[in-house]
Each structure stands twice: as C-alpha cells, then as structure tokens.
Write an enzyme that holds these catalytic residues in place. Sequence first.
Site, PDB file in Angstrom:
ATOM      1  N   GLN A  91       0.843  -1.199   0.000  1.00 41.96           N
ATOM      2  CA  GLN A  91       0.000   0.000   0.000  1.00 41.96           C
ATOM      3  C   GLN A  91       0.877   1.247   0.000  1.00 41.96           C
ATOM      4  O   GLN A  91       0.371   2.354  -0.124  1.00 41.96           O
ATOM      5  CB  GLN A  91      -0.893   0.009   1.248  1.00 41.96           C
ATOM      6  CG  GLN A  91      -1.852  -1.163   1.316  1.00 41.96           C
ATOM      7  CD  GLN A  91      -2.597  -1.199   2.638  1.00 41.96           C
ATOM      8  OE1 GLN A  91      -2.048  -1.503   3.689  1.00 41.96           O
ATOM      9  NE2 GLN A  91      -3.868  -0.865   2.595  1.00 41.96           N
ATOM     10  N   ASN A  92       2.190   1.038   0.149  1.00 43.26           N
ATOM     11  CA  ASN A  92       3.101   2.175   0.272  1.00 43.26           C
ATOM     12  C   ASN A  92       3.480   2.708  -1.104  1.00 43.26           C
ATOM     13  O   ASN A  92       3.584   1.962  -2.074  1.00 43.26           O
ATOM     14  CB  ASN A  92       4.349   1.750   1.040  1.00 43.26           C
ATOM     15  CG  ASN A  92       4.000   1.266   2.430  1.00 43.26           C
ATOM     16  OD1 ASN A  92       3.007   1.712   3.013  1.00 43.26           O
ATOM     17  ND2 ASN A  92       4.785   0.344   2.959  1.00 43.26           N
ATOM     18  N   HIS A 109      -1.436   1.166  -4.576  1.00 46.24           N
ATOM     19  CA  HIS A 109      -1.816   2.576  -4.446  1.00 46.24           C
ATOM     20  C   HIS A 109      -0.903   3.509  -5.245  1.00 46.24           C
ATOM     21  O   HIS A 109      -0.867   4.709  -4.999  1.00 46.24           O
ATOM     22  CB  HIS A 109      -1.827   2.996  -2.970  1.00 46.24           C
ATOM     23  CG  HIS A 109      -2.949   2.364  -2.191  1.00 46.24           C
ATOM     24  ND1 HIS A 109      -2.963   2.286  -0.823  1.00 46.24           N
ATOM     25  CD2 HIS A 109      -4.098   1.772  -2.606  1.00 46.24           C
ATOM     26  CE1 HIS A 109      -4.075   1.661  -0.419  1.00 46.24           C
ATOM     27  NE2 HIS A 109      -4.773   1.339  -1.483  1.00 46.24           N
ATOM     28  N   GLU A 203       0.445  -3.122  16.676  1.00 42.57           N
ATOM     29  CA  GLU A 203      -0.661  -3.335  17.607  1.00 42.57           C
ATOM     30  C   GLU A 203      -1.746  -4.139  16.903  1.00 42.57           C
ATOM     31  O   GLU A 203      -1.736  -4.253  15.680  1.00 42.57           O
ATOM     32  CB  GLU A 203      -1.221  -1.996  18.092  1.00 42.57           C
ATOM     33  CG  GLU A 203      -1.604  -1.075  16.959  1.00 42.57           C
ATOM     34  CD  GLU A 203      -1.711   0.383  17.417  1.00 42.57           C
ATOM     35  OE1 GLU A 203      -2.343   1.161  16.699  1.00 42.57           O
ATOM     36  OE2 GLU A 203      -1.156   0.717  18.479  1.00 42.57           O
TER      37      GLU A 203
END
Length: 232
Positions: A91-92, A109, A203
């Site tokens: 996605q980077n 993207h 997380e």
Amino acid sequence: MDGVRNIVILTGAGISAESGLKTFRAEDGLWEDHRVEDVATPQAFRRDPELVQRFYDERRQSILAAEPNPAHDTLARLDGEWDGELLIVTQNIDDLHERAGAKRVLHMHGEALSAWCTACDARHRCTGTLLDRPPCPACGASALRPDIVWFGEMPYEMDRIFAALSRADLFVSIGTSGAVYPAAGFVQQAKTAGARSLELNLERSQGSAWFDETRLGPASDLVPAWVEEMLR
Ligand SMILES: [Zn+2]
C-alpha cells in the site's frame, strides 16, 4: 511452515514508518499536517493542483532520502530465495521494497516516483518536481500528475491481486491498520481460498480476528524472524 508454496504478503504504513516515512494516519485523518481531503483526492487536485503537486514533490524527496530497513531487506531475501509463487502487495508509495532488492512487488496505491500523463496515459519515472509543470517525455503536454491512487480512485491491478490470493497457501499482513478497503478484505479472500494467515503489526488491527496468528512488535524485528523461519 510446512505445505506452504504460494505466499501473498501485504505491506502497509508500519513498514515505511520504521524508515522514517510518515503516511496518512487514520486516527486524526492527517498526513504531514494536511487533511487527506486536501491532498489525496481527485477533487483536491482539481481545486488546488499546486498544493497537491507541492505535497507529492515533498514526499518524493523524503522517499529518496530514506533507506530500506531490516524488514524490507529480509522480505527481499525471501523474494530472492523462495521457489514458490510470492507477491508483495504494498500500500506504500515509496520504492523501499525495490531498493532492498525485491522483484515481485505490486504497488496497489501507485508510486510517488512515477508520473502519469493525463493527456497520453504514459508513465515515467520521476525523481524531480511536478509543480513546475514539466512536459511529458512522451507527448510533450504539461499534464503530469503523481501516479498515486487517491481516495475515491480504483486501486491498481486488483485482478492480479485477487488471482494471487485465490492461489495462496499463506497470507501475511505486515504493518497495516486493516482499516482501509479493499486491502482490509484480502485476509478474508485468502481465508476463503483456504490459506493460513499471519499478522505482523505494532498493535492489534481491526482485522485481527481473521488471522490465525498475530505477532505484535516492530516490523524490523518481526519480519527478519519470520523470514528466518520460512527459509529454515
Ligand atoms: Zn503524455
């Protein structure tokens, strides 16, 4: 992992953040103090092209100054040594996977270091600025925009991504929030096709319940350890 031949890896903001590159934060909707609506939508580009071009000109220079971290390096090693199918869907918009040496990379993207001509549809590598409206190397028109998939636009190569997910034995998500569709749905797609799923993230993400296993920590610690297991 026994019986794994085909791997799809999704990488997101977390892996670039450890190389010092900031990306859009879902919590406050800001990217380098800009609201996403002001710099990352087609409407913003129509309204204020100079602001948008300047924003991506700055992102481009930050990317060129950044270096791959051990997560990029070890994914590139896995790509080089893995005999089965492997696809790194990122996605980077930076080129850190490629600079680490990875070959099987798909930028869903788009890429900050690519310019897209809206007059002739050609794409060219771009390491400079677009604010000064340089001519397209192919057609000469001053119609270049960042080759970025903005909010509200269709991500690139979804057919190829879903084909890879349908053949995957293992889906690994690294450093993504699991909040942005369609990428958030990849784990469900892979699970439906029978793949195992592993999440490596700082997380617990919104999609954590879909993963067979979640490991929490920095990507630059977790990814080298996982790649070591895969190549053992
Ligand atoms: Zn052109």
